[in-house]
Design a protein around this motif. Sequence first.
Motif, PDB file in Angstrom:
ATOM      1  N   LEU A   1      -5.113  -9.678  -9.373  1.00 33.01           N
ATOM      2  CA  LEU A   1      -5.414  -8.636  -8.402  1.00 33.01           C
ATOM      3  C   LEU A   1      -4.159  -7.802  -8.216  1.00 33.01           C
ATOM      4  O   LEU A   1      -3.080  -8.339  -7.941  1.00 33.01           O
ATOM      5  CB  LEU A   1      -5.832  -9.266  -7.071  1.00 33.01           C
ATOM      6  N   LEU A   2      -4.294  -6.495  -8.379  1.00 32.26           N
ATOM      7  CA  LEU A   2      -3.209  -5.561  -8.093  1.00 32.26           C
ATOM      8  C   LEU A   2      -3.543  -4.886  -6.768  1.00 32.26           C
ATOM      9  O   LEU A   2      -4.556  -4.201  -6.666  1.00 32.26           O
ATOM     10  CB  LEU A   2      -3.103  -4.496  -9.192  1.00 32.26           C
ATOM     11  N   LEU A   3      -2.717  -5.092  -5.757  1.00 30.43           N
ATOM     12  CA  LEU A   3      -2.949  -4.492  -4.443  1.00 30.43           C
ATOM     13  C   LEU A   3      -2.024  -3.304  -4.248  1.00 30.43           C
ATOM     14  O   LEU A   3      -0.810  -3.419  -4.396  1.00 30.43           O
ATOM     15  CB  LEU A   3      -2.681  -5.512  -3.332  1.00 30.43           C
ATOM     16  N   LYS A   4      -2.624  -2.168  -3.892  1.00 31.47           N
ATOM     17  CA  LYS A   4      -1.864  -0.976  -3.537  1.00 31.47           C
ATOM     18  C   LYS A   4      -1.713  -0.988  -2.020  1.00 31.47           C
ATOM     19  O   LYS A   4      -2.673  -1.192  -1.306  1.00 31.47           O
ATOM     20  CB  LYS A   4      -2.601   0.283  -3.995  1.00 31.47           C
ATOM     21  N   HIS A   5      -0.514  -0.794  -1.551  1.00 31.74           N
ATOM     22  CA  HIS A   5      -0.224  -0.899  -0.123  1.00 31.74           C
ATOM     23  C   HIS A   5       0.021   0.462   0.515  1.00 31.74           C
ATOM     24  O   HIS A   5       0.599   1.351  -0.090  1.00 31.74           O
ATOM     25  CB  HIS A   5       1.038  -1.748   0.098  1.00 31.74           C
ATOM     26  N   TYR A   6      -0.440   0.601   1.762  1.00 34.77           N
ATOM     27  CA  TYR A   6       0.006   1.719   2.597  1.00 34.77           C
ATOM     28  C   TYR A   6       1.391   1.377   3.117  1.00 34.77           C
ATOM     29  O   TYR A   6       2.321   2.144   3.083  1.00 34.77           O
ATOM     30  CB  TYR A   6      -0.921   1.919   3.801  1.00 34.77           C
ATOM     31  N   ARG A   7       1.485   0.180   3.684  1.00 39.43           N
ATOM     32  CA  ARG A   7       2.740  -0.353   4.203  1.00 39.43           C
ATOM     33  C   ARG A   7       2.743  -1.836   3.874  1.00 39.43           C
ATOM     34  O   ARG A   7       1.789  -2.377   3.354  1.00 39.43           O
ATOM     35  CB  ARG A   7       2.807  -0.163   5.717  1.00 39.43           C
ATOM     36  N   GLY A   8       3.804  -2.517   4.205  1.00 37.35           N
ATOM     37  CA  GLY A   8       3.848  -3.948   3.956  1.00 37.35           C
ATOM     38  C   GLY A   8       4.599  -4.282   2.687  1.00 37.35           C
ATOM     39  O   GLY A   8       4.689  -5.425   2.294  1.00 37.35           O
ATOM     40  N   ALA A   9       5.131  -3.280   2.028  1.00 35.67           N
ATOM     41  CA  ALA A   9       5.949  -3.468   0.831  1.00 35.67           C
ATOM     42  C   ALA A   9       7.165  -2.561   0.989  1.00 35.67           C
ATOM     43  O   ALA A   9       7.162  -1.655   1.825  1.00 35.67           O
ATOM     44  CB  ALA A   9       5.154  -3.088  -0.415  1.00 35.67           C
ATOM     45  N   PRO A  10       8.204  -2.778   0.195  1.00 34.10           N
ATOM     46  CA  PRO A  10       9.333  -1.844   0.276  1.00 34.10           C
ATOM     47  C   PRO A  10       8.861  -0.409   0.014  1.00 34.10           C
ATOM     48  O   PRO A  10       7.902  -0.195  -0.728  1.00 34.10           O
ATOM     49  CB  PRO A  10      10.262  -2.322  -0.845  1.00 34.10           C
ATOM     50  N   ALA A  11       9.508   0.544   0.624  1.00 31.10           N
ATOM     51  CA  ALA A  11       9.121   1.949   0.469  1.00 31.10           C
ATOM     52  C   ALA A  11       9.256   2.368  -0.995  1.00 31.10           C
ATOM     53  O   ALA A  11      10.239   2.043  -1.649  1.00 31.10           O
ATOM     54  CB  ALA A  11       9.985   2.843   1.347  1.00 31.10           C
ATOM     55  N   PRO A  12       8.247   3.090  -1.522  1.00 29.93           N
ATOM     56  CA  PRO A  12       8.363   3.591  -2.881  1.00 29.93           C
ATOM     57  C   PRO A  12       9.429   4.687  -2.957  1.00 29.93           C
ATOM     58  O   PRO A  12       9.845   5.240  -1.939  1.00 29.93           O
ATOM     59  CB  PRO A  12       6.973   4.143  -3.184  1.00 29.93           C
ATOM     60  N   VAL A  13       9.859   5.000  -4.165  1.00 33.08           N
ATOM     61  CA  VAL A  13      10.888   6.024  -4.363  1.00 33.08           C
ATOM     62  C   VAL A  13      10.387   7.377  -3.865  1.00 33.08           C
ATOM     63  O   VAL A  13      11.075   8.082  -3.134  1.00 33.08           O
ATOM     64  CB  VAL A  13      11.302   6.096  -5.851  1.00 33.08           C
ATOM     65  N   ASN A  14       9.191   7.750  -4.257  1.00 35.06           N
ATOM     66  CA  ASN A  14       8.583   9.015  -3.844  1.00 35.06           C
ATOM     67  C   ASN A  14       7.711   8.708  -2.625  1.00 35.06           C
ATOM     68  O   ASN A  14       6.508   8.561  -2.726  1.00 35.06           O
ATOM     69  CB  ASN A  14       7.769   9.595  -5.010  1.00 35.06           C
ATOM     70  N   ASP A  15       8.340   8.612  -1.458  1.00 30.89           N
ATOM     71  CA  ASP A  15       7.703   8.083  -0.252  1.00 30.89           C
ATOM     72  C   ASP A  15       7.113   9.165   0.645  1.00 30.89           C
ATOM     73  O   ASP A  15       7.404   9.239   1.824  1.00 30.89           O
ATOM     74  CB  ASP A  15       8.727   7.247   0.520  1.00 30.89           C
ATOM     75  N   VAL A  16       6.273  10.022   0.065  1.00 25.88           N
ATOM     76  CA  VAL A  16       5.578  11.046   0.841  1.00 25.88           C
ATOM     77  C   VAL A  16       4.137  10.567   1.011  1.00 25.88           C
ATOM     78  O   VAL A  16       3.439  10.338   0.019  1.00 25.88           O
ATOM     79  CB  VAL A  16       5.600  12.416   0.117  1.00 25.88           C
ATOM     80  N   PRO A  17       3.666  10.346   2.244  1.00 25.73           N
ATOM     81  CA  PRO A  17       2.302   9.848   2.445  1.00 25.73           C
ATOM     82  C   PRO A  17       1.259  10.769   1.816  1.00 25.73           C
ATOM     83  O   PRO A  17       1.423  11.996   1.791  1.00 25.73           O
ATOM     84  CB  PRO A  17       2.155   9.836   3.967  1.00 25.73           C
TER      85      PRO A  17
END
Length: 135
Positions: free
Chosen positions: A5-21
Amino acid sequence: MAKYLLLKHYRGAPAPVNDVPMDQWTPEEISDHMRYMNDFAARLEGTGEFVDGQALAPEGTFVRYDGEGRPPVTDGPFAETKDLIAGWMIIDVDSYERAVELAGELSAAPGAGGKPIHEWLELRPFLVCPPTITE
């Protein structure tokens, strides 16, 4: 073959590099992101590695049983998946290394400005139960 299972997170993981919601992306950026995701899934369908995947709406309710004859309890005080999980994909691959490779590719989906998100994905193997022995 092993399922992951690959889970995509809104939050709950380190911030991605391109962190624009995503709600701040242009319609074209959203279309490009979705096209990348769909093309990725189609490629894995072709190799037999894609099982299923879905994006999730931000709405949701946390529910638990509250006893016989009582209505379920909703919206508990805990973090809810609607706050954390944006979507998921199930893959069926030959090895853990292949699962990591594909998760890395999925992390490169474009975001704001068309640049890769470098999104953290949670990679979880399905629990495999040993076969039941009957006599």
